[in-house]
Design a protein around this motif. Structure first.
Motif, short mmCIF file in Angstrom:
data_model
loop_
_atom_site.label_atom_id
_atom_site.label_comp_id
_atom_site.label_asym_id
_atom_site.label_seq_id
_atom_site.Cartn_x
_atom_site.Cartn_y
_atom_site.Cartn_z
N ARG A 15 -3.08 12.55 14.17
CA ARG A 15 -1.92 11.93 14.82
C ARG A 15 -0.99 11.29 13.79
N GLN A 16 -1.59 10.65 12.80
CA GLN A 16 -0.78 10.03 11.75
C GLN A 16 -0.01 11.07 10.97
N ILE A 17 -0.64 12.18 10.68
CA ILE A 17 0.05 13.27 9.97
C ILE A 17 1.15 13.84 10.86
N ALA A 18 0.85 14.05 12.14
CA ALA A 18 1.83 14.61 13.08
C ALA A 18 3.03 13.69 13.26
N SER A 19 2.83 12.39 13.06
CA SER A 19 3.94 11.45 13.21
C SER A 19 4.97 11.62 12.10
N GLY A 20 4.58 12.27 11.02
CA GLY A 20 5.49 12.48 9.91
C GLY A 20 5.43 11.39 8.86
N LYS A 21 4.70 10.36 9.13
CA LYS A 21 4.60 9.26 8.17
C LYS A 21 3.76 9.65 6.97
N TYR A 22 2.77 10.48 7.19
CA TYR A 22 1.89 10.95 6.12
C TYR A 22 1.93 12.47 6.06
N HIS A 23 1.69 13.00 4.87
CA HIS A 23 1.73 14.45 4.70
C HIS A 23 0.35 15.10 4.64
N SER A 24 -0.68 14.26 4.45
CA SER A 24 -2.02 14.82 4.35
C SER A 24 -3.06 13.79 4.77
N ALA A 25 -4.26 14.29 4.99
CA ALA A 25 -5.36 13.41 5.38
C ALA A 25 -5.65 12.40 4.26
N ILE A 26 -5.55 12.83 3.01
CA ILE A 26 -5.84 11.93 1.90
C ILE A 26 -4.84 10.78 1.87
N GLU A 27 -3.60 11.02 2.23
CA GLU A 27 -2.61 9.94 2.29
C GLU A 27 -2.97 8.93 3.38
N VAL A 28 -3.41 9.42 4.52
CA VAL A 28 -3.81 8.53 5.62
C VAL A 28 -5.01 7.69 5.19
N THR A 30 -6.04 7.01 2.15
CA THR A 30 -5.65 6.11 1.06
C THR A 30 -4.96 4.87 1.63
N ALA A 31 -4.07 5.06 2.58
CA ALA A 31 -3.39 3.92 3.22
C ALA A 31 -4.40 3.02 3.91
N GLY A 32 -5.37 3.62 4.57
CA GLY A 32 -6.41 2.83 5.24
C GLY A 32 -7.24 2.02 4.26
N VAL A 33 -7.58 2.61 3.12
CA VAL A 33 -8.36 1.90 2.11
C VAL A 33 -7.54 0.75 1.53
N HIS A 34 -6.25 0.98 1.31
CA HIS A 34 -5.39 -0.09 0.80
C HIS A 34 -5.31 -1.25 1.81
N LEU A 35 -5.21 -0.93 3.08
CA LEU A 35 -5.20 -1.99 4.11
C LEU A 35 -6.52 -2.75 4.12
N LEU A 36 -7.61 -2.05 3.94
CA LEU A 36 -8.92 -2.70 3.88
C LEU A 36 -8.99 -3.65 2.69
N GLU A 37 -8.46 -3.22 1.55
CA GLU A 37 -8.43 -4.10 0.37
C GLU A 37 -7.59 -5.34 0.63
#
Length: 89
Positions: A15-28, A30-37
């Motif tokens: 869904r995140q990729i389909a929204s256009g905000k991210y281009h790949s699963a790794i981007e999603v 990575t963003a999640g890991v950064h939020l966790l940090e």
């Protein structure tokens, strides 16, 4: 590293990729890991603040500078309202 996601998490990533905000699963991910940090950093900072406040309270108690419970709670609520004016009680 190979990661297998539960179906509901995989759907969330898609869904995140389909929204256009991210281009790949790794981007999603990575963003999640950064939020966790960020969350962990905030938690550690707040924990240190609380430990310092407890120490201040302990020191005051040792000096006999105690406040009656209802008065203390009123002061705490007032301080919380100052820190978070948009939140309701």
């Amino acid at each position: 590293m190979q990661i297998v996601l539960a179906p509901e998490l995989e759907q969330l990533v898609q869904r995140q990729i389909a929204s256009g905000k991210y281009h790949s699963a790794i981007e999603v991910l990575t963003a999640g890991v950064h939020l966790l940090e960020q969350h962990d950093d905030i938690y550690r900072g707040r924990l240190q603040e609380l430990q310092q406040e407890v120490q201040i309270g302990w020191n005051a108690a040792q000096r006999g500078e105690l406040v009656e419970g209802a008065t203390a709670m009123a002061q705490i609520r007032a301080n919380l309202k100052k820190r978070h004016p948009s939140e309701r009680e």
